[in-house]
Design a protein around this motif. Structure first.
Motif, PDB file in Angstrom:
ATOM      1  N   LYS A 100       0.788  -1.236   0.000  1.00  0.00           N
ATOM      2  CA  LYS A 100       0.000   0.000   0.000  1.00  0.00           C
ATOM      3  C   LYS A 100       0.816   1.280   0.000  1.00  0.00           C
ATOM      4  CE  LYS A 100      -4.036  -2.141   1.930  1.00  0.00           C
ATOM      5  NZ  LYS A 100      -5.236  -1.961   2.700  1.00  0.00           N
ATOM      6  N   GLY A 101       2.128   1.172   0.023  1.00  0.00           N
ATOM      7  CA  GLY A 101       2.980   2.359  -0.040  1.00  0.00           C
ATOM      8  C   GLY A 101       3.456   2.852   1.309  1.00  0.00           C
ATOM      9  N   GLU A 102       4.338   3.839   1.245  1.00  0.00           N
ATOM     10  CA  GLU A 102       5.019   4.385   2.424  1.00  0.00           C
ATOM     11  C   GLU A 102       4.078   5.055   3.437  1.00  0.00           C
ATOM     12  OE1 GLU A 102       8.643   4.935   3.015  1.00  0.00           O
ATOM     13  OE2 GLU A 102       8.901   3.292   1.591  1.00  0.00           O
ATOM     14  N   ASN A 103       2.906   5.479   2.992  1.00  0.00           N
ATOM     15  CA  ASN A 103       1.995   6.192   3.888  1.00  0.00           C
ATOM     16  C   ASN A 103       0.995   5.295   4.605  1.00  0.00           C
ATOM     17  OD1 ASN A 103       2.993   8.818   3.583  1.00  0.00           O
ATOM     18  ND2 ASN A 103       1.948   9.029   1.622  1.00  0.00           N
ATOM     19  N   ASN A 114       5.005   4.435  24.501  1.00  0.00           N
ATOM     20  CA  ASN A 114       5.284   5.339  23.386  1.00  0.00           C
ATOM     21  C   ASN A 114       4.156   6.319  23.084  1.00  0.00           C
ATOM     22  OD1 ASN A 114       7.990   4.507  22.335  1.00  0.00           O
ATOM     23  ND2 ASN A 114       6.949   2.534  22.475  1.00  0.00           N
ATOM     24  N   LYS A 115       3.012   6.135  23.742  1.00  0.00           N
ATOM     25  CA  LYS A 115       1.861   7.029  23.580  1.00  0.00           C
ATOM     26  C   LYS A 115       1.502   7.245  22.106  1.00  0.00           C
ATOM     27  CE  LYS A 115       2.655   9.224  28.023  1.00  0.00           C
ATOM     28  NZ  LYS A 115       2.786   7.956  28.629  1.00  0.00           N
ATOM     29  N   LEU A 116       1.477   6.150  21.354  1.00  0.00           N
ATOM     30  CA  LEU A 116       1.154   6.200  19.932  1.00  0.00           C
ATOM     31  C   LEU A 116      -0.348   6.243  19.731  1.00  0.00           C
ATOM     32  CD1 LEU A 116       3.695   3.504  18.711  1.00  0.00           C
ATOM     33  CD2 LEU A 116       3.942   5.992  18.561  1.00  0.00           C
ATOM     34  N   ASP A 117      -0.763   6.818  18.626  1.00  0.00           N
ATOM     35  CA  ASP A 117      -2.173   6.816  18.250  1.00  0.00           C
ATOM     36  C   ASP A 117      -2.585   5.402  17.862  1.00  0.00           C
ATOM     37  OD1 ASP A 117      -2.442   9.545  18.647  1.00  0.00           O
ATOM     38  OD2 ASP A 117      -1.946  10.027  16.564  1.00  0.00           O
ATOM     39  N   HIS A 118      -3.898   5.214  17.717  1.00  0.00           N
ATOM     40  CA  HIS A 118      -4.384   3.881  17.341  1.00  0.00           C
ATOM     41  C   HIS A 118      -3.769   3.433  16.019  1.00  0.00           C
ATOM     42  CE1 HIS A 118      -7.059   0.437  17.425  1.00  0.00           C
ATOM     43  NE2 HIS A 118      -7.298   0.657  16.142  1.00  0.00           N
ATOM     44  N   PHE A 119      -3.738   4.308  15.020  1.00  0.00           N
ATOM     45  CA  PHE A 119      -3.096   4.008  13.745  1.00  0.00           C
ATOM     46  C   PHE A 119      -1.844   4.853  13.613  1.00  0.00           C
ATOM     47  CE2 PHE A 119      -7.286   2.388  12.786  1.00  0.00           C
ATOM     48  CZ  PHE A 119      -6.990   1.242  12.058  1.00  0.00           C
ATOM     49  N   GLU A 120      -0.753   4.204  13.229  1.00  0.00           N
ATOM     50  CA  GLU A 120       0.521   4.882  12.997  1.00  0.00           C
ATOM     51  C   GLU A 120       1.102   4.401  11.674  1.00  0.00           C
ATOM     52  OE1 GLU A 120       2.055   7.245  14.622  1.00  0.00           O
ATOM     53  OE2 GLU A 120       0.938   7.290  16.501  1.00  0.00           O
ATOM     54  N   LYS A 121       1.982   5.180  11.109  1.00  0.00           N
ATOM     55  CA  LYS A 121       2.636   4.808   9.857  1.00  0.00           C
ATOM     56  C   LYS A 121       3.485   3.559  10.076  1.00  0.00           C
ATOM     57  CE  LYS A 121       1.513   8.594   7.536  1.00  0.00           C
ATOM     58  NZ  LYS A 121       0.340   8.565   6.750  1.00  0.00           N
ATOM     59  N   ALA A 122       3.366   2.606   9.170  1.00  0.00           N
ATOM     60  CA  ALA A 122       4.141   1.369   9.254  1.00  0.00           C
ATOM     61  C   ALA A 122       5.636   1.659   9.230  1.00  0.00           C
ATOM     62  CB  ALA A 122       3.749   0.422   8.123  1.00  0.00           C
ATOM     63  N   VAL A 123       6.041   2.657   8.442  1.00  0.00           N
ATOM     64  CA  VAL A 123       7.461   3.023   8.354  1.00  0.00           C
ATOM     65  C   VAL A 123       7.974   3.442   9.736  1.00  0.00           C
ATOM     66  CG1 VAL A 123       9.084   4.667   7.321  1.00  0.00           C
ATOM     67  CG2 VAL A 123       7.255   3.700   5.934  1.00  0.00           C
ATOM     68  N   LYS A 124       7.194   4.226  10.449  1.00  0.00           N
ATOM     69  CA  LYS A 124       7.574   4.706  11.786  1.00  0.00           C
ATOM     70  C   LYS A 124       7.699   3.545  12.762  1.00  0.00           C
ATOM     71  CE  LYS A 124       5.761   7.606  15.520  1.00  0.00           C
ATOM     72  NZ  LYS A 124       4.697   8.569  15.890  1.00  0.00           N
ATOM     73  N   ILE A 125       6.717   2.651  12.765  1.00  0.00           N
ATOM     74  CA  ILE A 125       6.729   1.514  13.684  1.00  0.00           C
ATOM     75  C   ILE A 125       7.925   0.615  13.406  1.00  0.00           C
ATOM     76  CG2 ILE A 125       5.446  -0.534  14.460  1.00  0.00           C
ATOM     77  CD1 ILE A 125       4.353   2.256  15.391  1.00  0.00           C
ATOM     78  N   LYS A 126       8.156   0.352  12.134  1.00  0.00           N
ATOM     79  CA  LYS A 126       9.284  -0.503  11.745  1.00  0.00           C
ATOM     80  C   LYS A 126      10.596   0.067  12.290  1.00  0.00           C
ATOM     81  CE  LYS A 126      11.722  -2.174   7.683  1.00  0.00           C
ATOM     82  NZ  LYS A 126      11.767  -2.172   6.212  1.00  0.00           N
ATOM     83  N   GLU A 127      10.819   1.347  12.110  1.00  0.00           N
ATOM     84  CA  GLU A 127      12.050   1.965  12.589  1.00  0.00           C
ATOM     85  C   GLU A 127      12.130   1.946  14.115  1.00  0.00           C
ATOM     86  OE1 GLU A 127      14.706   2.692  10.729  1.00  0.00           O
ATOM     87  OE2 GLU A 127      13.475   1.861   9.118  1.00  0.00           O
ATOM     88  N   MET A 128      11.016   2.162  14.780  1.00  0.00           N
ATOM     89  CA  MET A 128      11.018   2.124  16.248  1.00  0.00           C
ATOM     90  C   MET A 128      11.385   0.730  16.748  1.00  0.00           C
ATOM     91  SD  MET A 128       7.661   4.400  17.182  1.00  0.00           S
ATOM     92  CE  MET A 128       7.847   4.263  18.973  1.00  0.00           C
ATOM     93  N   VAL A 129      10.824  -0.307  16.131  1.00  0.00           N
ATOM     94  CA  VAL A 129      11.102  -1.680  16.569  1.00  0.00           C
ATOM     95  C   VAL A 129      12.547  -2.059  16.252  1.00  0.00           C
ATOM     96  CG1 VAL A 129      10.499  -4.100  16.163  1.00  0.00           C
ATOM     97  CG2 VAL A 129       8.704  -2.402  16.473  1.00  0.00           C
ATOM     98  N   LYS A 130      13.034  -1.632  15.097  1.00  0.00           N
ATOM     99  CA  LYS A 130      14.418  -1.934  14.735  1.00  0.00           C
ATOM    100  C   LYS A 130      15.411  -1.303  15.718  1.00  0.00           C
ATOM    101  CE  LYS A 130      15.628  -1.955  10.339  1.00  0.00           C
ATOM    102  NZ  LYS A 130      15.741  -1.508   8.930  1.00  0.00           N
ATOM    103  N   SER A 131      15.021  -0.190  16.339  1.00  0.00           N
ATOM    104  CA  SER A 131      15.925   0.499  17.266  1.00  0.00           C
ATOM    105  C   SER A 131      15.921  -0.089  18.677  1.00  0.00           C
ATOM    106  CB  SER A 131      15.574   1.982  17.325  1.00  0.00           C
ATOM    107  OG  SER A 131      14.376   2.195  18.015  1.00  0.00           O
ATOM    108  N   LEU A 132      14.979  -1.019  18.946  1.00  0.00           N
ATOM    109  CA  LEU A 132      14.927  -1.648  20.273  1.00  0.00           C
ATOM    110  C   LEU A 132      16.119  -2.576  20.472  1.00  0.00           C
ATOM    111  CD1 LEU A 132      11.144  -2.613  20.426  1.00  0.00           C
ATOM    112  CD2 LEU A 132      12.268  -0.751  21.651  1.00  0.00           C
ATOM    113  N   ASN A 133      16.565  -2.659  21.684  1.00  0.00           N
ATOM    114  CA  ASN A 133      17.689  -3.569  22.009  1.00  0.00           C
ATOM    115  C   ASN A 133      17.247  -4.989  22.087  1.00  0.00           C
ATOM    116  OD1 ASN A 133      19.478  -1.445  22.102  1.00  0.00           O
ATOM    117  ND2 ASN A 133      19.047  -1.062  24.252  1.00  0.00           N
TER     118      ASN A 133
END
Length: 72
Positions: A20-23, A53-72
């Motif tokens: 579905k694209g980057e958005n 993380n106080k995220l909204d119900h829907f968040e950009k997949a790109v953002k979530i992916k980067e957040m998870v990749k940064s976890l230890n």
């Protein structure tokens, strides 16, 4: 979060972005089957998403992916 759920989150994000694209947005429910077969893990991800993380119900997949990749 354990290694398996981190991998699953990245996999789901990649698939959604490819389709579905980057958005594209998603909720934490996207990482689980409709049948709640692991409530403890669901609550762990919900806590990370909502309380930590106080995220909204829907968040950009790109953002979530980067957040998870940064976890230890």
């Amino acid at each position: 979060m354990n290694k398996e759920i981190k991998s699953k989150i990245i996999e789901v994000c990649d698939a959604k972005i490819a389709a579905k694209g980057e958005n594209v947005g998603l909720s934490f429910y996207a990482f689980f089957k409709n049948k709640n077969d692991n409530p403890k893990l669901l609550m762990e991800v919900a806590q990370w998403w909502i309380l930590e993380n106080k995220l909204d119900h829907f968040e950009k997949a790109v953002k979530i992916k980067e957040m998870v990749k940064s976890l230890n």
